[in-house]
Design an enzyme around this catalytic site. Structure first.
Site, mmCIF file in Angstrom:
data_model
loop_
_atom_site.group_PDB
_atom_site.id
_atom_site.type_symbol
_atom_site.label_atom_id
_atom_site.label_comp_id
_atom_site.label_asym_id
_atom_site.label_seq_id
_atom_site.Cartn_x
_atom_site.Cartn_y
_atom_site.Cartn_z
ATOM 1 N N GLY A 146 -3.939 -11.885 72.194
ATOM 2 C CA GLY A 146 -4.200 -11.908 73.628
ATOM 3 C C GLY A 146 -5.639 -12.226 73.995
ATOM 4 O O GLY A 146 -6.056 -12.054 75.136
ATOM 5 N N HIS A 180 3.992 -3.179 65.462
ATOM 6 C CA HIS A 180 3.078 -4.053 66.204
ATOM 7 C C HIS A 180 1.752 -3.314 66.419
ATOM 8 O O HIS A 180 1.746 -2.102 66.610
ATOM 9 C CB HIS A 180 3.695 -4.456 67.549
ATOM 10 C CG HIS A 180 2.926 -5.559 68.198
ATOM 11 N ND1 HIS A 180 1.767 -5.324 68.900
ATOM 12 C CD2 HIS A 180 3.122 -6.901 68.209
ATOM 13 C CE1 HIS A 180 1.286 -6.491 69.324
ATOM 14 N NE2 HIS A 180 2.092 -7.464 68.924
ATOM 15 N N LYS A 218 6.702 -8.602 75.091
ATOM 16 C CA LYS A 218 5.949 -7.379 75.445
ATOM 17 C C LYS A 218 6.505 -6.827 76.762
ATOM 18 O O LYS A 218 7.695 -6.933 77.005
ATOM 19 C CB LYS A 218 4.442 -7.662 75.471
ATOM 20 C CG LYS A 218 3.972 -8.342 74.168
ATOM 21 C CD LYS A 218 2.488 -8.377 73.999
ATOM 22 C CE LYS A 218 2.148 -9.059 72.674
ATOM 23 N NZ LYS A 218 0.721 -9.094 72.380
ATOM 24 N N GLU A 238 -0.785 -10.362 62.036
ATOM 25 C CA GLU A 238 -1.351 -10.469 63.377
ATOM 26 C C GLU A 238 -2.748 -9.833 63.392
ATOM 27 O O GLU A 238 -2.867 -8.616 63.571
ATOM 28 C CB GLU A 238 -0.460 -9.763 64.401
ATOM 29 C CG GLU A 238 0.911 -10.383 64.568
ATOM 30 C CD GLU A 238 1.466 -10.172 65.977
ATOM 31 O OE1 GLU A 238 1.902 -11.166 66.579
ATOM 32 O OE2 GLU A 238 1.438 -9.030 66.483
ATOM 33 N N SER A 245 -2.638 -15.442 69.558
ATOM 34 C CA SER A 245 -3.033 -16.610 70.366
ATOM 35 C C SER A 245 -2.474 -17.926 69.821
ATOM 36 O O SER A 245 -3.161 -18.951 69.840
ATOM 37 C CB SER A 245 -4.554 -16.679 70.515
ATOM 38 O OG SER A 245 -5.041 -15.511 71.184
ATOM 39 N N GLU A 256 -0.036 -3.034 68.871
ATOM 40 C CA GLU A 256 -0.084 -2.267 70.132
ATOM 41 C C GLU A 256 0.634 -0.923 69.977
ATOM 42 O O GLU A 256 0.272 0.061 70.624
ATOM 43 C CB GLU A 256 0.503 -3.119 71.271
ATOM 44 C CG GLU A 256 -0.474 -4.237 71.649
ATOM 45 C CD GLU A 256 0.161 -5.532 72.118
ATOM 46 O OE1 GLU A 256 1.339 -5.526 72.514
ATOM 47 O OE2 GLU A 256 -0.532 -6.576 72.070
ATOM 48 N N ASN A 279 7.520 -12.540 71.396
ATOM 49 C CA ASN A 279 7.428 -11.129 71.757
ATOM 50 C C ASN A 279 7.011 -11.059 73.234
ATOM 51 O O ASN A 279 5.856 -11.297 73.565
ATOM 52 C CB ASN A 279 6.390 -10.450 70.862
ATOM 53 C CG ASN A 279 6.144 -9.000 71.261
ATOM 54 O OD1 ASN A 279 6.837 -8.451 72.112
ATOM 55 N ND2 ASN A 279 5.147 -8.391 70.651
HETATM 56 P P1 13P Z 1 -0.624 -13.448 71.873
HETATM 57 O O1 13P Z 1 0.140 -14.666 71.420
HETATM 58 O O2 13P Z 1 -0.551 -13.241 73.357
HETATM 59 O O3 13P Z 1 -2.005 -13.426 71.315
HETATM 60 O O4 13P Z 1 0.149 -12.169 71.266
HETATM 61 C C1 13P Z 1 0.453 -12.150 69.908
HETATM 62 C C2 13P Z 1 1.317 -10.985 69.637
HETATM 63 O O5 13P Z 1 0.871 -9.850 69.706
HETATM 64 C C3 13P Z 1 2.725 -11.232 69.323
HETATM 65 O O6 13P Z 1 3.349 -10.081 68.874
#
Ligand code: 13P
Length: 251
Positions: free
Chosen positions: A174, A96, A11, A168, A214, A98, A9
């Site tokens: 992150g 997601h 982002k 997740e 992560s 976010e 992803n």
């Molecule tokens: P990270 O791998 O940067 O923690 O992000 C995970 C994520 O949100 C994938 O959709």
């Protein structure tokens, strides 16, 4: 046996030159090995067209990061399932954390999006996961149960079997804090048992459940070796060809 699925992803990262560089790097690295996992990249909308051309003939499949609830019309800024299909997407991430956090998407909205994606002949990657506060209050299993039930509501078993669920934990995204393999496996078992309760053991056993939060080259192998962890949804580590390739190799 469920085939492992590794999705990146991106982002809100990578303009067109960066997209070209990353995909070319990935193609070169993957061409040097036999790839057993399904590999998906989910670039931002602006990079999907160039990505479609670059991945042609490679093992890499294309996904999008979100989609509109609507088919067409006066929805400024929105992108439909049909548009994503026409630019070569086979997968679409829905729900997601976010999107839940910054765009207030509810389980009901995510459920409608998942239905749209499936009706359009694409496959949803449906994200669920608890916040740190919810984990500390010991309500992780309840949160996951509510999210899974809400997001899958009304979907027939045949659609659920094709869908991907991504666990997740919000506190691991992150942050560099990964769920331990035990924490992740426990959450995946809960998710699978909710699907068993809603449908059947046979259906639940077919659903690919990815872990995200992560995931890095150095922790991928231990996470992916858990019986209920069928892949990874990778954020930060998918932005470099070498680290994403190492995760794919681990799978
Ligand atoms: P990270 O791998 O940067 O923690 O992000 C995970 C994520 O949100 C994938 O959709």
């Amino acid at each position: 046996m469920r085939t492992k699925i590794i999705a990146g992803n991106w982002k809100m990262n990578n303009d067109i030159p960066q997209t070209i560089e990353l995909i070319n790097g990935l193609k070169t690295a993957l061409a040097a090995q036999t790839v057993k996992a399904t590999v998906i990249i989910c670039p931002p909308y602006t990079s999907l067209g160039v990505a479609q051309q670059l991945i042609a003939g490679s093992v890499i499949k294309l996904g999008a990061q979100d989609v509109s609830l609507y088919d067409s019309g006066a929805y400024t800024g929105e992108i439909s399932v049909a548009m994503l299909k026409s630019v070569g997407c086979s997968y679409i991430i829905v729900g997601h954390s976010e999107r839940r956090q910054y765009h207030h998407e509810s389980n009901e909205v995510i459920n409608q999006k998942a239905k749209k994606v499936l009706a359009g002949g694409l496959l949803p990657i449906i994200c669920v996961g608890e916040t740190l506060d919810e984990r500390e209050k010991n309500i992780t299993n309840d949160v996951l149960t509510t999210q899974v039930k809400g997001c899958l509501a009304g979907l027939p078993a045949a659609d659920v079997e094709k869908s991907i669920v991504a666990y997740e934990p919000v506190w691991a995204i992150g942050t560099g804090k990964t769920a331990s393999k035990e924490q992740a496996e426990e959450a995946h078992r809960v998710i699978r048992s909710v699907i068993t309760g809603l449908y059947s053991n046979e259906t639940a056993e077919k659903v690919v459940i990815q872990y995200g939060g992560s995931v890095k080259a150095d922790n991928a192998k231990e996470l992916l070796s858990q019986p209920n962890i069928d892949g990874a949804l990778v954020g930060g580590a998918c932005l470099k060809a070498d680290s994403f390739t190492a995760i794919i190799t681990a799978a």
